[in-house]
Design an enzyme around this catalytic site. Structure first.
Site, PDB file in Angstrom:
ATOM      1  N   GLY A 130       0.816  -1.217   0.000  1.00 20.37           N
ATOM      2  CA  GLY A 130       0.000   0.000   0.000  1.00 20.37           C
ATOM      3  C   GLY A 130       0.844   1.258   0.000  1.00 20.37           C
ATOM      4  CB  THR A 132      -1.337   4.313  -4.923  1.00 17.97           C
ATOM      5  OG1 THR A 132      -0.200   3.945  -5.691  1.00 17.97           O
ATOM      6  CG2 THR A 132      -2.186   5.301  -5.697  1.00 17.97           C
ATOM      7  N   GLY A 137      -0.752   9.655  -6.016  1.00 21.84           N
ATOM      8  CA  GLY A 137      -0.407   8.567  -6.937  1.00 21.84           C
ATOM      9  C   GLY A 137       1.022   8.731  -7.413  1.00 21.84           C
ATOM     10  CB  THR A 164      -1.992  -5.488  -7.147  1.00 23.91           C
ATOM     11  OG1 THR A 164      -2.085  -4.507  -8.179  1.00 23.91           O
ATOM     12  CG2 THR A 164      -1.992  -6.883  -7.751  1.00 23.91           C
ATOM     13  CD  GLU A 363       5.530  -1.317  -9.517  1.00 19.92           C
ATOM     14  OE1 GLU A 363       6.422  -0.489  -9.247  1.00 19.92           O
ATOM     15  OE2 GLU A 363       5.265  -2.305  -8.824  1.00 19.92           O
ATOM     16  CB  THR A 365       2.385   7.474 -15.392  1.00 16.41           C
ATOM     17  OG1 THR A 365       3.176   8.656 -15.202  1.00 16.41           O
ATOM     18  CG2 THR A 365       1.314   7.390 -14.307  1.00 16.41           C
TER      19      THR A 365
HETATM   20  P1  TGC Z   1      12.949  11.908  -4.928  1.00 15.95           P
HETATM   21  O1  TGC Z   1      13.475  13.098  -4.216  1.00 15.95           O
HETATM   22  O2  TGC Z   1      13.267  11.721  -6.348  1.00 15.95           O
HETATM   23  O3  TGC Z   1      13.439  10.584  -4.159  1.00 15.95           O
HETATM   24  C1  TGC Z   1      13.332  10.427  -2.756  1.00 15.95           C
HETATM   25  C2  TGC Z   1      14.448   9.490  -2.331  1.00 15.95           C
HETATM   26  O4  TGC Z   1      14.258   8.213  -2.971  1.00 15.95           O
HETATM   27  C3  TGC Z   1      15.396   7.905  -3.810  1.00 15.95           C
HETATM   28  N1  TGC Z   1      14.816   7.266  -5.024  1.00 15.95           N
HETATM   29  C4  TGC Z   1      14.826   5.955  -5.235  1.00 15.95           C
HETATM   30  N2  TGC Z   1      15.367   4.948  -4.559  1.00 15.95           N
HETATM   31  C5  TGC Z   1      15.211   3.701  -5.046  1.00 15.95           C
HETATM   32  N3  TGC Z   1      14.529   3.431  -6.177  1.00 15.95           N
HETATM   33  C6  TGC Z   1      13.952   4.416  -6.885  1.00 15.95           C
HETATM   34  N4  TGC Z   1      13.250   4.128  -7.982  1.00 15.95           N
HETATM   35  C7  TGC Z   1      14.092   5.750  -6.426  1.00 15.95           C
HETATM   36  N5  TGC Z   1      13.671   6.956  -6.888  1.00 15.95           N
HETATM   37  C8  TGC Z   1      14.127   7.881  -6.008  1.00 15.95           C
HETATM   38  C9  TGC Z   1      16.075   9.228  -4.082  1.00 15.95           C
HETATM   39  O5  TGC Z   1      17.423   9.048  -4.370  1.00 15.95           O
HETATM   40  C10 TGC Z   1      15.837   9.943  -2.766  1.00 15.95           C
HETATM   41  O6  TGC Z   1      16.741   9.379  -1.814  1.00 15.95           O
HETATM   42  P2  TGC Z   1      17.318  10.255  -0.617  1.00 15.95           P
HETATM   43  O7  TGC Z   1      18.220   9.309   0.105  1.00 15.95           O
HETATM   44  O8  TGC Z   1      18.026  11.393  -1.286  1.00 15.95           O
HETATM   45  O9  TGC Z   1      16.143  10.681   0.201  1.00 15.95           O
HETATM   46  O10 TGC Z   1      11.380  11.836  -4.658  1.00 15.95           O
HETATM   47  P3  TGC Z   1      10.189  12.679  -5.274  1.00 15.95           P
HETATM   48  O11 TGC Z   1       9.196  12.890  -4.174  1.00 15.95           O
HETATM   49  O12 TGC Z   1      10.695  13.856  -6.032  1.00 15.95           O
HETATM   50  O13 TGC Z   1       9.493  11.625  -6.295  1.00 15.95           O
HETATM   51  C11 TGC Z   1      10.124  11.230  -7.410  1.00 15.95           C
HETATM   52  C12 TGC Z   1       9.263  10.248  -8.257  1.00 15.95           C
HETATM   53  C13 TGC Z   1       8.164  10.991  -8.972  1.00 15.95           C
HETATM   54  C14 TGC Z   1      10.209   9.691  -9.291  1.00 15.95           C
HETATM   55  C15 TGC Z   1       8.692   9.088  -7.444  1.00 15.95           C
HETATM   56  O14 TGC Z   1       7.985   9.496  -6.365  1.00 15.95           O
HETATM   57  C16 TGC Z   1       7.927   8.076  -8.276  1.00 15.95           C
HETATM   58  O15 TGC Z   1       8.528   7.134  -8.736  1.00 15.95           O
HETATM   59  N6  TGC Z   1       6.552   8.213  -8.463  1.00 15.95           N
HETATM   60  C17 TGC Z   1       5.762   7.173  -9.077  1.00 15.95           C
HETATM   61  C18 TGC Z   1       4.976   6.448  -8.011  1.00 15.95           C
HETATM   62  C19 TGC Z   1       4.811   4.983  -8.308  1.00 15.95           C
HETATM   63  O16 TGC Z   1       5.501   4.409  -9.137  1.00 15.95           O
HETATM   64  N7  TGC Z   1       3.928   4.350  -7.591  1.00 15.95           N
HETATM   65  C20 TGC Z   1       3.753   2.930  -7.726  1.00 15.95           C
HETATM   66  C21 TGC Z   1       2.877   2.379  -6.624  1.00 15.95           C
HETATM   67  S1  TGC Z   1       3.012   0.603  -6.476  1.00 15.95           S
HETATM   68  C22 TGC Z   1       2.261   0.009  -7.839  1.00 15.95           C
HETATM   69  O17 TGC Z   1       1.867   0.661  -8.743  1.00 15.95           O
HETATM   70  C23 TGC Z   1       2.159  -1.461  -7.868  1.00 15.95           C
HETATM   71  S2  TGC Z   1       1.428  -2.121  -9.272  1.00 15.95           S
HETATM   72  C24 TGC Z   1       1.816  -3.709  -8.898  1.00 15.95           C
HETATM   73  C25 TGC Z   1       1.408  -4.728  -9.856  1.00 15.95           C
HETATM   74  O18 TGC Z   1       0.212  -5.097  -9.869  1.00 15.95           O
HETATM   75  O19 TGC Z   1       2.305  -5.277 -10.557  1.00 15.95           O
HETATM   76  P1  FAD Z   2      -1.876  10.570 -11.204  1.00 19.96           P
HETATM   77  O1  FAD Z   2      -0.618  10.594 -10.437  1.00 19.96           O
HETATM   78  O2  FAD Z   2      -3.001  11.439 -10.758  1.00 19.96           O
HETATM   79  O3  FAD Z   2      -1.541  10.893 -12.729  1.00 19.96           O
HETATM   80  C1  FAD Z   2      -2.540  11.259 -13.681  1.00 19.96           C
HETATM   81  C2  FAD Z   2      -1.821  11.731 -14.954  1.00 19.96           C
HETATM   82  O4  FAD Z   2      -0.997  12.865 -14.659  1.00 19.96           O
HETATM   83  C3  FAD Z   2      -0.872  10.650 -15.508  1.00 19.96           C
HETATM   84  O5  FAD Z   2      -0.891  10.660 -16.913  1.00 19.96           O
HETATM   85  C4  FAD Z   2       0.489  11.111 -15.013  1.00 19.96           C
HETATM   86  O6  FAD Z   2       1.558  10.670 -15.853  1.00 19.96           O
HETATM   87  C5  FAD Z   2       0.324  12.632 -15.076  1.00 19.96           C
HETATM   88  N1  FAD Z   2       1.270  13.289 -14.161  1.00 19.96           N
HETATM   89  C6  FAD Z   2       1.293  13.292 -12.810  1.00 19.96           C
HETATM   90  N2  FAD Z   2       2.339  13.988 -12.357  1.00 19.96           N
HETATM   91  C7  FAD Z   2       3.013  14.422 -13.430  1.00 19.96           C
HETATM   92  C8  FAD Z   2       4.191  15.198 -13.619  1.00 19.96           C
HETATM   93  N3  FAD Z   2       4.920  15.649 -12.587  1.00 19.96           N
HETATM   94  N4  FAD Z   2       4.571  15.474 -14.886  1.00 19.96           N
HETATM   95  C9  FAD Z   2       3.866  15.016 -15.950  1.00 19.96           C
HETATM   96  N5  FAD Z   2       2.759  14.281 -15.831  1.00 19.96           N
HETATM   97  C10 FAD Z   2       2.335  13.983 -14.591  1.00 19.96           C
HETATM   98  N6  FAD Z   2      -0.429   1.292  -6.129  1.00 19.96           N
HETATM   99  C11 FAD Z   2       0.063   0.702  -5.008  1.00 19.96           C
HETATM  100  O7  FAD Z   2       0.569   1.380  -4.103  1.00 19.96           O
HETATM  101  N7  FAD Z   2       0.042  -0.661  -4.867  1.00 19.96           N
HETATM  102  C12 FAD Z   2      -0.478  -1.478  -5.810  1.00 19.96           C
HETATM  103  O8  FAD Z   2      -0.460  -2.702  -5.656  1.00 19.96           O
HETATM  104  C13 FAD Z   2      -1.042  -0.893  -6.985  1.00 19.96           C
HETATM  105  N8  FAD Z   2      -1.642  -1.666  -7.927  1.00 19.96           N
HETATM  106  C14 FAD Z   2      -2.313  -1.078  -8.963  1.00 19.96           C
HETATM  107  C15 FAD Z   2      -3.081  -1.847  -9.831  1.00 19.96           C
HETATM  108  C16 FAD Z   2      -3.802  -1.246 -10.860  1.00 19.96           C
HETATM  109  C17 FAD Z   2      -4.669  -2.090 -11.748  1.00 19.96           C
HETATM  110  C18 FAD Z   2      -3.726   0.151 -11.062  1.00 19.96           C
HETATM  111  C19 FAD Z   2      -4.456   0.813 -12.178  1.00 19.96           C
HETATM  112  C20 FAD Z   2      -2.957   0.913 -10.224  1.00 19.96           C
HETATM  113  C21 FAD Z   2      -2.268   0.329  -9.147  1.00 19.96           C
HETATM  114  N9  FAD Z   2      -1.546   1.103  -8.222  1.00 19.96           N
HETATM  115  C22 FAD Z   2      -0.995   0.531  -7.109  1.00 19.96           C
HETATM  116  C23 FAD Z   2      -1.565   2.565  -8.338  1.00 19.96           C
HETATM  117  C24 FAD Z   2      -0.622   3.106  -9.403  1.00 19.96           C
HETATM  118  O9  FAD Z   2       0.701   3.016  -9.014  1.00 19.96           O
HETATM  119  C25 FAD Z   2      -1.026   4.553  -9.684  1.00 19.96           C
HETATM  120  O10 FAD Z   2      -2.253   4.504 -10.391  1.00 19.96           O
HETATM  121  C26 FAD Z   2       0.027   5.308 -10.469  1.00 19.96           C
HETATM  122  O11 FAD Z   2       1.196   5.494  -9.712  1.00 19.96           O
HETATM  123  C27 FAD Z   2      -0.485   6.682 -10.977  1.00 19.96           C
HETATM  124  O12 FAD Z   2      -1.111   7.383  -9.957  1.00 19.96           O
HETATM  125  P2  FAD Z   2      -2.585   8.016 -10.187  1.00 19.96           P
HETATM  126  O13 FAD Z   2      -3.460   6.928 -10.708  1.00 19.96           O
HETATM  127  O14 FAD Z   2      -2.976   8.676  -8.934  1.00 19.96           O
HETATM  128  O15 FAD Z   2      -2.412   9.055 -11.346  1.00 19.96           O
END
Ligand code: TGC
Ligand code: FAD
Length: 384
Positions: A130, A132, A137, A164, A363, A365
């Site tokens: 958990g 998001t 997001g 998920t 994971e 976008t």
């Molecule tokens: P930022 O200042 O860039 O980073 C904070 C600290 O984290 C370090 N870091 C990382 N470390 C390991 N792996 C990475 N990928 C890392 N990216 C950054 C960074 O060096 C820093 O470290 P420190 O020691 O200096 O504090 O943080 P920010 O707040 O500016 O955010 C950057 C951003 C946008 C890249 C990040 O927050 C991000 O990746 N956002 C996307 C969120 C996301 O991917 N959510 C996924 C939720 S889980 C999911 O979707 C599961 S789907 C599962 C499935 O069904 O398969």
């Molecule tokens: P938002 O962050 O609101 O983004 C909306 C749009 O704005 C996107 O096109 C994005 O690219 C754009 N955007 C946002 N910020 C910027 C920027 N700075 N610059 C340019 N464009 C930007 N999360 C978990 O924690 N655990 C899970 O197990 C998990 N499983 C998932 C399973 C499914 C089927 C789905 C659909 C999602 C899941 N997620 C999970 C959540 C997923 O990681 C988020 O949906 C994703 O990180 C995007 O967040 P959001 O949906 O809030 O979109």
């Protein structure tokens, strides 16, 4: 599909064995039921014991905690083959392995590792992750879920969205703000104040179980804090693991779509000729084939870097972004080659195509991975 670039010569015997075993599992166990599971919006939970038996849960972790100690390339190939079946089954394995077992192994103590990991590897305990929230997001650092320190533990309040495995999970690895920093907690399904609900009516990843987590004064004992978790870097470290597997998985979906389109084009006749003989159809097939070859090579190189400890999260963003972009384009091209049949579940392509819409978003976008790479090459941080 054809091993045009002789990549098989680059894999070890064990890696090829893992790939071939998972391929057989997908063909024999996943495929027969996937169409109906997708139609009903049902995750094929009955396959979990077989996934565990094949060593696919926590496969890169050491044997001492129930893992199979495989290479990251083997893990990638397993993800590729699982997603050749369906993104949902690969999602299950990714979440269990990379988003739940990995943080317990990396940020947990020995007691937590021994309590949870062997059972998770055997598929006896299911995890979810958990991070998001409804209003956090792409920017998880803005999360509102809080963990307030109380005697012997923490009180957790907040909610997590789009999770998920949430409806079927026995435990959740949950990220929350404490007074000091973001920390990780292991929340067991029996804890008072912890509720889960299923998100229904998804038109993508229908054969995957997705839900919401809600915490209302949920007491988390001190021993369920992940002691080595500290800051946003901890959950992001887990994402790096899962995104790596997704990069390979998406190309598995692409391979399935390409193979279906190629076979269809050879058999389907229009204007008294197989449609595979038309130049424009050949172009679509060649575009698919070329991108798969390039993506497989990229994934292998990044896998080897990961095995050598040289892969950074920037490398993983390159592969995740590429895999999602190419697989989605390939699925759409395959859908076109199949004409009207392309929208039928029976031909599988539309299922992969709609799944990939979620994979493109979760994971990180496509935009987020673009900006991670933009930050790397320019030194300018678009998120700051
Ligand atoms: P930022 O200042 O860039 O980073 C904070 C600290 O984290 C370090 N870091 C990382 N470390 C390991 N792996 C990475 N990928 C890392 N990216 C950054 C960074 O060096 C820093 O470290 P420190 O020691 O200096 O504090 O943080 P920010 O707040 O500016 O955010 C950057 C951003 C946008 C890249 C990040 O927050 C991000 O990746 N956002 C996307 C969120 C996301 O991917 N959510 C996924 C939720 S889980 C999911 O979707 C599961 S789907 C599962 C499935 O069904 O398969
Ligand atoms: P938002 O962050 O609101 O983004 C909306 C749009 O704005 C996107 O096109 C994005 O690219 C754009 N955007 C946002 N910020 C910027 C920027 N700075 N610059 C340019 N464009 C930007 N999360 C978990 O924690 N655990 C899970 O197990 C998990 N499983 C998932 C399973 C499914 C089927 C789905 C659909 C999602 C899941 N997620 C999970 C959540 C997923 O990681 C988020 O949906 C994703 O990180 C995007 O967040 P959001 O949906 O809030 O979109």
């Amino acid at each position: 599909m054809q091993d045009f670039l002789f990549l098989d010569e680059q894999y070890t015997t064990e890696e090829k064995m893992v790939r071939d075993t998972v391929r057989r599992f997908v063909d024999n166990a996943v495929m027969p039921g996937i169409e109906s599971a997708y139609e009903k919006g049902y995750f094929q939970q009955e396959l979990i014991p077989q996934l565990a038996e094949l060593g696919l849960l926590g496969m890169t972790l050491p044997e001492s905690v129930g893992g199979a100690n495989t290479s990251y390339v083997a893990y990638g190939l397993a993800c590729q083959e699982l997603e050749r079946g369906d993104s949902g089954i690969r999602s299950f394995a990714s979440v269990q392995s990379s988003l739940c077992m990995y943080p317990i192994y990396t940020y947990g103590n020995e007691a937590q590792q021994q309590k949870y990991l062997p059972k998770m590897a055997r598929g006896e305990l299911i995890g979810c992750f958990g991070l998001t929230e409804p209003d956090a997001g792409s920017d998880p650092g803005s999360m509102r879920t809080v963990a307030k320190k109380v005697n012997d533990g923490y009180l957790l309040n907040g909610s997590k969205m789009w999770i998920t495995n949430a409806p079927i999970a026995d435990l959740a690895v949950v990220w929350a703000k404490t007074e000091d920093d973001i920390r990780g907690f292991i929340v067991e399904k029996e804890f008072d104040g912890f509720e889960r609900s299923e998100i229904k009516n998804k038109l993508s990843l229908r054969a995957s179980s997705t839900g919401e987590l809600v915490f209302k004064d949920c007491f988390i004992p001190e021993e369920n804090l992940l002691p080595k978790s500290k800051g946003l870097a901890s959950p992001l470290g887990c994402l790096t693991q899962a995104r790596y597997g997704i990069a390979w998985g998406t190309i598995g979906s692409a391979m399935a779509c390409y193979e279906i389109a190629l076979n269809y084009a050879k058999e389907r006749k229009q204007f008294e000729k197989p449609i595979a003989s038309f130049q424009l159809v050949q172009k679509d097939l060649v575009d698919m084939f070329a991108e798969i070859c390039k993506s497989q090579t990229l994934n292998l190189q990044i896998g080897r870097l990961k095995d050598q400890g040289k892969a950074t999260f920037n490398h993983i963003s390159l592969a995740k972004r590429n895999g999602c972009q190419q697989a989605l384009k390939i699925a759409r091209k395959a859908r076109n080659v199949l004409g009207g049949n392309g929208i039928s579940l029976e031909y599988h392509v539309i299922r992969h195509m709609t799944n990939l819409e979620s994979v493109f978003t979760y994971e990180g976008t496509d935009n987020i991975h673009t900006l991670i790479l933009g930050r790397f090459i320019t030194g300018e941080n678009a998120f700051a």
